[in-house]
Write a protein that holds these residues in place. Structure first.
Motif, PDB file in Angstrom:
ATOM      1  N   MET A   1     -30.794  37.187 -11.855  1.00 54.71           N
ATOM      2  CA  MET A   1     -30.774  38.003 -10.666  1.00 54.71           C
ATOM      3  C   MET A   1     -31.910  37.566  -9.736  1.00 54.71           C
ATOM      4  O   MET A   1     -33.046  37.433 -10.161  1.00 54.71           O
ATOM      5  CB  MET A   1     -30.933  39.459 -11.055  1.00 54.71           C
ATOM      6  N   LEU A   2     -31.572  37.356  -8.494  1.00 59.62           N
ATOM      7  CA  LEU A   2     -32.562  36.926  -7.515  1.00 59.62           C
ATOM      8  C   LEU A   2     -33.306  38.135  -6.958  1.00 59.62           C
ATOM      9  O   LEU A   2     -32.710  39.161  -6.660  1.00 59.62           O
ATOM     10  CB  LEU A   2     -31.889  36.186  -6.359  1.00 59.62           C
ATOM     11  N   ARG A   3     -34.601  37.968  -6.818  1.00 54.78           N
ATOM     12  CA  ARG A   3     -35.405  39.030  -6.239  1.00 54.78           C
ATOM     13  C   ARG A   3     -36.198  38.460  -5.078  1.00 54.78           C
ATOM     14  O   ARG A   3     -36.854  37.426  -5.214  1.00 54.78           O
ATOM     15  CB  ARG A   3     -36.366  39.617  -7.257  1.00 54.78           C
ATOM     16  N   ILE A   4     -36.134  39.135  -3.981  1.00 53.58           N
ATOM     17  CA  ILE A   4     -36.895  38.758  -2.803  1.00 53.58           C
ATOM     18  C   ILE A   4     -37.805  39.931  -2.469  1.00 53.58           C
ATOM     19  O   ILE A   4     -37.336  41.041  -2.201  1.00 53.58           O
ATOM     20  CB  ILE A   4     -35.968  38.452  -1.603  1.00 53.58           C
ATOM     21  N   ILE A   5     -39.089  39.702  -2.497  1.00 52.81           N
ATOM     22  CA  ILE A   5     -40.049  40.746  -2.166  1.00 52.81           C
ATOM     23  C   ILE A   5     -40.343  40.640  -0.676  1.00 52.81           C
ATOM     24  O   ILE A   5     -40.823  39.610  -0.197  1.00 52.81           O
ATOM     25  CB  ILE A   5     -41.336  40.592  -2.986  1.00 52.81           C
ATOM     26  N   VAL A   6     -40.017  41.715   0.043  1.00 48.12           N
ATOM     27  CA  VAL A   6     -40.259  41.738   1.478  1.00 48.12           C
ATOM     28  C   VAL A   6     -41.727  42.057   1.693  1.00 48.12           C
ATOM     29  O   VAL A   6     -42.229  43.095   1.260  1.00 48.12           O
ATOM     30  CB  VAL A   6     -39.363  42.782   2.179  1.00 48.12           C
ATOM     31  N   LYS A   7     -42.414  41.166   2.374  1.00 49.59           N
ATOM     32  CA  LYS A   7     -43.849  41.320   2.589  1.00 49.59           C
ATOM     33  C   LYS A   7     -44.114  42.329   3.696  1.00 49.59           C
ATOM     34  O   LYS A   7     -43.242  42.629   4.512  1.00 49.59           O
ATOM     35  CB  LYS A   7     -44.461  39.963   2.937  1.00 49.59           C
ATOM     36  N   GLU A   8     -45.298  42.820   3.710  1.00 48.16           N
ATOM     37  CA  GLU A   8     -45.703  43.809   4.707  1.00 48.16           C
ATOM     38  C   GLU A   8     -45.578  43.228   6.114  1.00 48.16           C
ATOM     39  O   GLU A   8     -46.136  42.167   6.409  1.00 48.16           O
ATOM     40  CB  GLU A   8     -47.154  44.234   4.456  1.00 48.16           C
ATOM     41  N   GLY A   9     -44.815  43.888   6.969  1.00 47.62           N
ATOM     42  CA  GLY A   9     -44.644  43.448   8.344  1.00 47.62           C
ATOM     43  C   GLY A   9     -43.679  42.288   8.516  1.00 47.62           C
ATOM     44  O   GLY A   9     -43.545  41.765   9.620  1.00 47.62           O
ATOM     45  N   GLU A  10     -42.983  41.875   7.442  1.00 45.21           N
ATOM     46  CA  GLU A  10     -42.050  40.757   7.537  1.00 45.21           C
ATOM     47  C   GLU A  10     -40.718  41.234   8.100  1.00 45.21           C
ATOM     48  O   GLU A  10     -40.223  42.309   7.764  1.00 45.21           O
ATOM     49  CB  GLU A  10     -41.819  40.130   6.152  1.00 45.21           C
ATOM     50  N   LYS A  17     -33.019  35.352   5.134  1.00 51.63           N
ATOM     51  CA  LYS A  17     -32.924  33.898   5.167  1.00 51.63           C
ATOM     52  C   LYS A  17     -33.495  33.297   3.880  1.00 51.63           C
ATOM     53  O   LYS A  17     -32.930  32.364   3.306  1.00 51.63           O
ATOM     54  CB  LYS A  17     -33.683  33.365   6.380  1.00 51.63           C
ATOM     55  N   ARG A  18     -34.619  33.853   3.387  1.00 52.57           N
ATOM     56  CA  ARG A  18     -35.194  33.374   2.129  1.00 52.57           C
ATOM     57  C   ARG A  18     -34.244  33.633   0.967  1.00 52.57           C
ATOM     58  O   ARG A  18     -34.082  32.800   0.073  1.00 52.57           O
ATOM     59  CB  ARG A  18     -36.536  34.062   1.858  1.00 52.57           C
ATOM     60  N   TYR A  19     -33.580  34.798   0.985  1.00 52.58           N
ATOM     61  CA  TYR A  19     -32.621  35.129  -0.073  1.00 52.58           C
ATOM     62  C   TYR A  19     -31.465  34.132  -0.078  1.00 52.58           C
ATOM     63  O   TYR A  19     -31.077  33.627  -1.133  1.00 52.58           O
ATOM     64  CB  TYR A  19     -32.087  36.541   0.119  1.00 52.58           C
ATOM     65  N   LYS A  20     -30.927  33.847   1.104  1.00 53.78           N
ATOM     66  CA  LYS A  20     -29.799  32.918   1.189  1.00 53.78           C
ATOM     67  C   LYS A  20     -30.191  31.530   0.698  1.00 53.78           C
ATOM     68  O   LYS A  20     -29.409  30.852   0.034  1.00 53.78           O
ATOM     69  CB  LYS A  20     -29.287  32.844   2.621  1.00 53.78           C
ATOM     70  N   ARG A  21     -31.407  31.104   1.017  1.00 51.72           N
ATOM     71  CA  ARG A  21     -31.882  29.791   0.581  1.00 51.72           C
ATOM     72  C   ARG A  21     -32.003  29.749  -0.937  1.00 51.72           C
ATOM     73  O   ARG A  21     -31.584  28.784  -1.580  1.00 51.72           O
ATOM     74  CB  ARG A  21     -33.224  29.472   1.233  1.00 51.72           C
ATOM     75  N   LYS A  22     -32.564  30.804  -1.531  1.00 53.28           N
ATOM     76  CA  LYS A  22     -32.685  30.844  -2.991  1.00 53.28           C
ATOM     77  C   LYS A  22     -31.314  30.849  -3.645  1.00 53.28           C
ATOM     78  O   LYS A  22     -31.088  30.180  -4.655  1.00 53.28           O
ATOM     79  CB  LYS A  22     -33.458  32.093  -3.423  1.00 53.28           C
ATOM     80  N   TYR A  23     -30.382  31.618  -3.079  1.00 49.41           N
ATOM     81  CA  TYR A  23     -29.031  31.709  -3.620  1.00 49.41           C
ATOM     82  C   TYR A  23     -28.363  30.338  -3.614  1.00 49.41           C
ATOM     83  O   TYR A  23     -27.721  29.934  -4.578  1.00 49.41           O
ATOM     84  CB  TYR A  23     -28.212  32.701  -2.793  1.00 49.41           C
ATOM     85  N   ARG A  24     -28.545  29.608  -2.518  1.00 50.58           N
ATOM     86  CA  ARG A  24     -27.943  28.274  -2.405  1.00 50.58           C
ATOM     87  C   ARG A  24     -28.585  27.298  -3.386  1.00 50.58           C
ATOM     88  O   ARG A  24     -27.908  26.471  -3.987  1.00 50.58           O
ATOM     89  CB  ARG A  24     -28.102  27.775  -0.964  1.00 50.58           C
ATOM     90  N   ASN A  25     -29.895  27.420  -3.601  1.00 54.94           N
ATOM     91  CA  ASN A  25     -30.605  26.492  -4.475  1.00 54.94           C
ATOM     92  C   ASN A  25     -30.282  26.691  -5.951  1.00 54.94           C
ATOM     93  O   ASN A  25     -30.362  25.732  -6.725  1.00 54.94           O
ATOM     94  CB  ASN A  25     -32.111  26.592  -4.250  1.00 54.94           C
ATOM     95  N   VAL A  26     -29.931  27.897  -6.371  1.00 57.02           N
ATOM     96  CA  VAL A  26     -29.596  28.098  -7.777  1.00 57.02           C
ATOM     97  C   VAL A  26     -28.145  27.733  -8.060  1.00 57.02           C
ATOM     98  O   VAL A  26     -27.706  27.731  -9.205  1.00 57.02           O
ATOM     99  CB  VAL A  26     -29.878  29.535  -8.259  1.00 57.02           C
ATOM    100  N   LYS A  27     -27.389  27.418  -7.020  1.00 52.43           N
ATOM    101  CA  LYS A  27     -26.016  26.907  -7.125  1.00 52.43           C
ATOM    102  C   LYS A  27     -25.063  27.840  -7.856  1.00 52.43           C
ATOM    103  O   LYS A  27     -24.216  27.424  -8.627  1.00 52.43           O
ATOM    104  CB  LYS A  27     -26.015  25.524  -7.767  1.00 52.43           C
ATOM    105  N   VAL A  28     -25.183  29.131  -7.597  1.00 50.54           N
ATOM    106  CA  VAL A  28     -24.303  30.116  -8.213  1.00 50.54           C
ATOM    107  C   VAL A  28     -22.879  29.926  -7.713  1.00 50.54           C
ATOM    108  O   VAL A  28     -21.922  29.882  -8.498  1.00 50.54           O
ATOM    109  CB  VAL A  28     -24.791  31.552  -7.906  1.00 50.54           C
ATOM    110  N   LEU A  29     -22.726  29.815  -6.411  1.00 51.76           N
ATOM    111  CA  LEU A  29     -21.407  29.688  -5.822  1.00 51.76           C
ATOM    112  C   LEU A  29     -20.716  28.402  -6.274  1.00 51.76           C
ATOM    113  O   LEU A  29     -19.517  28.389  -6.572  1.00 51.76           O
ATOM    114  CB  LEU A  29     -21.507  29.729  -4.296  1.00 51.76           C
TER     115      LEU A  29
END
Length: 62
Positions: A1-10, A17-29
């Motif tokens: 399971m991918l986790r993206i921690i949203v930083k303060e003020g982000e 966009k970071r989530y989509k990049r991680k999803y693409r890099n782990v090649k789930v699809l």
């Protein structure tokens, strides 16, 4: 399971966009698409050899 921690003020778009990049890099699809239909090992090997020959040809042209 991918986790993206949203930083303060982000911005949420930036986090998405970071989530989509991680999803693409782990090649789930890609893995899901590969598992839809069984491909014999010999056919996979033949495709890899064909791809390697194509790449080698491109490098020779340069």
């Amino acid at each position: 399971m991918l986790r993206i921690i949203v930083k303060e003020g982000e911005n949420i778009d930036r986090a998405l966009k970071r989530y989509k990049r991680k999803y693409r890099n782990v090649k789930v699809l890609q893995e899901l698409r590969d598992r839809k239909q069984y491909v014999k090992p010999s056919v996979l090997r033949r495709a890899e050899i064909k791809k390697a020959a194509y790449k080698e040809q491109l490098f020779k042209e340069e």
